[in-house]
Design a protein around this motif. Structure first.
Motif, mmCIF file in Angstrom:
data_model
loop_
_atom_site.group_PDB
_atom_site.id
_atom_site.type_symbol
_atom_site.label_atom_id
_atom_site.label_comp_id
_atom_site.label_asym_id
_atom_site.label_seq_id
_atom_site.Cartn_x
_atom_site.Cartn_y
_atom_site.Cartn_z
ATOM 1 N N ALA A 1 23.948 43.995 47.994
ATOM 2 C CA ALA A 1 25.150 43.162 48.067
ATOM 3 C C ALA A 1 26.026 43.644 49.209
ATOM 4 N N ASP A 2 26.587 42.702 49.938
ATOM 5 C CA ASP A 2 27.430 43.049 51.084
ATOM 6 C C ASP A 2 28.870 43.344 50.681
ATOM 7 N N SER A 3 29.363 42.589 49.719
ATOM 8 C CA SER A 3 30.759 42.716 49.315
ATOM 9 C C SER A 3 30.966 44.013 48.526
ATOM 10 N N VAL B 1 33.346 46.517 46.279
ATOM 11 C CA VAL B 1 34.511 46.598 45.398
ATOM 12 C C VAL B 1 34.718 48.059 45.028
ATOM 13 N N ASP C 1 39.210 44.110 43.777
ATOM 14 C CA ASP C 1 38.760 42.717 43.875
ATOM 15 C C ASP C 1 39.245 41.919 42.677
ATOM 16 N N LYS D 1 38.600 38.991 41.957
ATOM 17 C CA LYS D 1 37.580 38.034 41.502
ATOM 18 C C LYS D 1 36.553 38.698 40.573
ATOM 19 N N ASN E 1 31.144 39.488 36.695
ATOM 20 C CA ASN E 1 31.091 38.798 37.976
ATOM 21 C C ASN E 1 30.635 37.363 37.724
ATOM 22 N N LYS F 1 27.822 41.816 44.000
ATOM 23 C CA LYS F 1 28.858 42.668 44.583
ATOM 24 C C LYS F 1 28.440 44.134 44.466
ATOM 25 N N SER F 2 28.686 44.884 45.536
ATOM 26 C CA SER F 2 28.498 46.339 45.490
ATOM 27 C C SER F 2 29.744 46.975 44.883
ATOM 28 N N SER G 1 25.468 48.140 42.112
ATOM 29 C CA SER G 1 25.853 46.747 42.340
ATOM 30 C C SER G 1 25.742 45.955 41.054
#
Length: 500
Positions: free
Chosen positions: A52-54, A56, A445, A447, A466, A472-473, A486
């Motif tokens: 995951a790129d994002s 948190v 985050d 979200k 999520n 998400k990471s 993640s």
């Protein structure tokens, strides 16, 4: 030379191994991760994680201790007990173990109805004889074929036991001003009788080997559209009943330890009820807390109302006592449906125009996960689901008020379906135990929903949700130790940090 070279390499590997071990011991946080996801994980322990790129960042602060957890669980209803009686012994045990054993969801807080409710097979009262003010003919015979065996088998399956509180939907019609099961108010001449009813109920269940932990005063005192069993109170009427009748009666009968929870309906009216209950020391004396429901919205937690209730009575309980996916017939063996925004609730069709925005279509898993995390982050200390078991029609019940339960059964074919709602509940009930303390948490985050609690044994459970379509990471920190992992798209995770 060859032998010396091999030894040097071995020594290098040993040193590097020690360095890695020390690094892990000194810097890395040890965790176990359990995930339920739209892709098919069901409380699955993860060892490999999606990319995951994002990123948190979540930082835990166990020094910041908030509310003490009372428990998580569901309700013993006649409908669920009736269905269990129709299943094979193997499937009956499978369901009860899944809810109450340590290997299962490990439920710790439960509810049941006193007299009949909408999820009963028929209308009945423990006070069947009209004018019986002393309740000489009080009887729980109606519960002995279904509810009581269900509760006792759950007790046998539970390693740690669980709390159970009773809720009346209505007094017997003969005690009310309209002489009906639905609506109306308790006649003042029967206030003493109705207080005695609670005391006798606790005695009758104790005689069956079941200790009652407490009561809510009345399920949905504002009414429910005059559909099924109900009895109305204003906030001050309920406070008067508790302050001058129910509380003193339980105290006089040596049952002062039994908890009394006021209100027991939707959160948007919470302020006026806690203002009445906790107006002063006299009104507050017998109230141990407040019970709430979630039906005012499919997504809104009403944090301001929850915060207000806590601030009004910071040392009192605040328990979510009922929740379910209502106005829907269960979808059988289709996990994907429970993750999609296709469900609607009663408000989709019937909410007044000003409240329509509170009742959009929603995904059932999202509703459960969002609400429980939102409640824990706003001082709620217990969260109780409604029916534990329903059939493929969403019943049975006498009013045909169809709903969904975490476990759906087909009694005709002796089949059982554990929906994703079962696993969603277990993410909390299994890993956050009674007497745990909700702790401080910083989350980068907004979200990603997150909450955390430290259990009595020192372990910490973090629950993440999520609901987005991208993974998400996570970088999780505790006391300068960190770990990265993640969470998948559309997934709920419980991360357990063992006691140090």
């Amino acid at each position: 030379m060859k032998f010396l070279k091999i030894n040097i390499i071995c020594l290098f590997l040993v040193v590097m191994s020690c360095k890695e071990t020390n690094k892990q011991a000194n810097n890395d946080l040890q965790i176990d991760v359990y995930e339920t996801s739209a892709k098919g994980n069901k409380l699955t322990k993860l060892t490999n994680f999606v990319e995951a790129d994002s990123l948190v960042t979540i930082t835990l602060n166990p020094e910041q201790k908030l509310q003490t957890i009372t428990g998580f669980g569901g309700a013993f209803t006649e409908s669920s007990a009736f269905l269990l009686n129709k299943l094979s012994k193997e499937n009956r045990k499978k369901i009860i173990d899944a809810y109450f054993s340590e290997e299962g969801a490990h439920y710790s807080l439960t509810r049941t109805h006193m007299n009949s409710c909408d999820f009963s097979v028929s209308n009945y009262s423990y006070a069947p004889v009209e004018g019986d003010k002393n309740l000489d003919h009080f009887t729980i015979e109606e519960d002995k074929d279904d509810l009581i065996p269900f509760i006792k088998e759950a007790m046998a399956a539970s390693k740690d036991g669980f709390k159970i509180f009773g809720s009346p939907w209505t007094a017997a019609p003969w005690m009310k001003d309209n002489n009906k099961w639905v609506g109306g108010k308790l006649l003042p001449e029967y206030y003493d009788t109705w207080a005695l009813f609670f005391s006798k109920y606790a005695d009758a269940y104790k005689a069956e080997g079941i200790d009652i932990w407490g009561f809510t005063v009345e399920n949905e005192p504002l009414g429910n559209g005059n559909n099924w069993e109900s009895m109305h109170y204003t906030p001050d009427e309920m406070t008067n009943f508790v302050q001058n009748y129910l509380g003193p009666k339980l105290e006089a009968d040596g049952k002062g330890e039994l908890k009394i929870l006021g209100y027991d309906q939707n959160r948007e009216h919470l302020k006026e009820w806690v203002d009445s209950q906790f107006k002063n020391e006299e009104t507050s004396k017998y109230f141990d807390g407040t019970a709430i429901h979630w039906y005012a919205s499919t997504f809104e937690v009403f944090p301001e109302e929850l915060q207000y209730a806590h601030n009004k009575a910071p040392n009192k309980l605040l328990i979510q006592s009922e929740a379910c996916v209502d106005a829907e017939i269960p979808v059988w063996e289709d996990d994907a449906w429970y993750w999609k925004k296709e469900a609607t609730d009663w408000g989709w069709d019937w909410a007044p125009e000003k409240d329509k925005h509170l009742h959009p279509k929603y995904a059932p898993v999202n509703r459960y996960a969002r609400d429980i995390i939102g409640c824990l982050n706003n001082w709620v200390d217990g969260w109780v689901d409604w029916n534990m078991v329903l059939d493929t029609k969403g019943g049975p019940n006498w009013f045909k008020n169809w709903c969904i339960a975490p476990v759906i059964v087909n009694p005709d074919t002796d089949e059982v379906y554990f929906t994703p709602l079962y696993h969603t509940m277990a993410h909390f009930s299994k890993y956050i135990r009674p007497e745990a303390k909700v702790i401080g948490l910083q989350n980068s985050d907004d979200k990603l929903m997150a909450t955390a609690a430290q259990n009595p044994d020192g372990s910490i459970a973090i629950v993440l949700f999520n609901e987005l379509q991208i993974p998400k990471s996570i970088s999780l920190s505790l006391n300068k130790k960190k770990v990265e992992f993640s969470i998948d798209a559309q997934a709920i995770q419980t991360i357990v940090i063992p006691k140090s």
